[in-house]
Design an enzyme around this catalytic site. Structure first.
Site, PDB file in Angstrom:
ATOM      1  N   TYR A 282       4.845  -9.351   7.252  1.00 45.89           N
ATOM      2  CA  TYR A 282       4.845  -7.904   7.432  1.00 45.89           C
ATOM      3  C   TYR A 282       5.433  -7.564   8.793  1.00 45.89           C
ATOM      4  O   TYR A 282       5.171  -8.253   9.784  1.00 45.89           O
ATOM      5  CB  TYR A 282       3.420  -7.344   7.372  1.00 45.89           C
ATOM      6  CG  TYR A 282       2.880  -7.104   5.982  1.00 45.89           C
ATOM      7  CD1 TYR A 282       2.957  -5.837   5.390  1.00 45.89           C
ATOM      8  CD2 TYR A 282       2.274  -8.129   5.268  1.00 45.89           C
ATOM      9  CE1 TYR A 282       2.449  -5.606   4.122  1.00 45.89           C
ATOM     10  CE2 TYR A 282       1.759  -7.905   3.993  1.00 45.89           C
ATOM     11  CZ  TYR A 282       1.855  -6.645   3.432  1.00 45.89           C
ATOM     12  OH  TYR A 282       1.349  -6.428   2.175  1.00 45.89           O
TER      13      TYR A 282
ATOM     14  N   ASP B  82       0.832  -1.197   0.000  1.00 46.52           N
ATOM     15  CA  ASP B  82       0.000   0.000   0.000  1.00 46.52           C
ATOM     16  C   ASP B  82       0.868   1.249   0.000  1.00 46.52           C
ATOM     17  O   ASP B  82       2.098   1.187   0.121  1.00 46.52           O
ATOM     18  CB  ASP B  82      -0.911   0.006   1.235  1.00 46.52           C
ATOM     19  CG  ASP B  82      -1.888  -1.160   1.248  1.00 46.52           C
ATOM     20  OD1 ASP B  82      -2.273  -1.610   0.152  1.00 46.52           O
ATOM     21  OD2 ASP B  82      -2.261  -1.607   2.348  1.00 46.52           O
TER      22      ASP B  82
END
Length: 239
Positions: A115, A56
């Protein structure tokens, strides 16, 4: 026949609107495709750049896998990273290149994704980390955060932890059921990262902004604004 390359990327995503191409915004994919086109002298349609996952806006990456095709075999594979890095901006780097089988699938072959969400938990935020860590001044309840994180491990409907349906500004149907194999809240070495806390998430896939939402909830638990059990309630709503 065409040659297939696997590229390992690292980038600072601060100045980019994520990985994927957008009509009027800077993206990592646009920069990489431009560099590949220059070095390999191929059109974008021929290159067929594919990504193992999309990041993102503002998200950084290390070890991201990308693939591309070319019909030109004149450039040695050990020179490709050097050539690409010579024309890429300094916040994007190709860390390695390998030839792959033509049927290698960068979207189907990965076995998992990880992540990291870094936090500086201290009175003052280190200005050299402001691009790479979220600052929380109030001391965090790490035990509470770990209790909440443990509830997320497993296969769940993560609708309440995402902006599902809003990706790219247009409605999109995605399966909200994902499997998280690991959720850790780690205290980092204070000598290397004073006040450092890292939320580590490993799973088979992630929804749009899912890790940001998970991290936001865990931080709220750590600040004692929410109880650890809120996670179970949110997962039940998702179901």
């Amino acid at each position: 026949g065409k040659l297939s390359y696997r590229l390992i990327l690292a980038y600072d995503g601060t100045d980019y609107c994520g990985w994927q191409l957008q009509p009027a915004a800077p993206t990592v994919q646009a920069k990489l495709e431009a560099a590949l086109g220059t070095v390999l002298r191929e059109d974008r349609g021929v290159l067929g750049v594919r990504a193992a996952g999309r990041t993102d806006s503002g998200v950084h990456a290390r070890g991201q896998v990308r693939t591309g095709l070319t019909g030109r075999g004149g450039l040695p594979v050990d020179k490709l990273a050097y050539k690409l890095n010579a024309v890429l901006p300094p916040d994007i780097r190709v860390m390695g290149v390998r030839r792959t089988a033509p049927d290698f699938s960068v979207t189907c072959s990965p076995i998992g994704k990880t992540y990291h969400y870094n936090i500086t938990n201290s009175e003052a935020h280190d200005p050299l980390r402001h691009r790479y860590a979220y600052h929380v001044r109030k001391p965090l309840d790490l035990a509470g955060m770990r209790a909440a994180a443990a509830l997320l491990v497993g296969t769940h409907d993560f609708t309440q932890f995402s902006n599902i349906g809003e990706e790219g500004g247009r409605p999109r149907k995605r399966n909200p059921v994902k499997t998280l194999r690991r959720m850790d809240v780690v205290e980092l070495d204070p000598a290397a990262f004073p006040g450092g806390v890292r939320i580590e998430v490993e799973g088979n896939g992630f929804l749009y902004k899912m890790v940001r939402h998970i991290s936001g909830v865990l931080v709220a638990v750590g600040e004692r604004k929410l109880p650890p059990g809120i996670v179970s309630e949110m997962l039940e709503v998702g179901d």
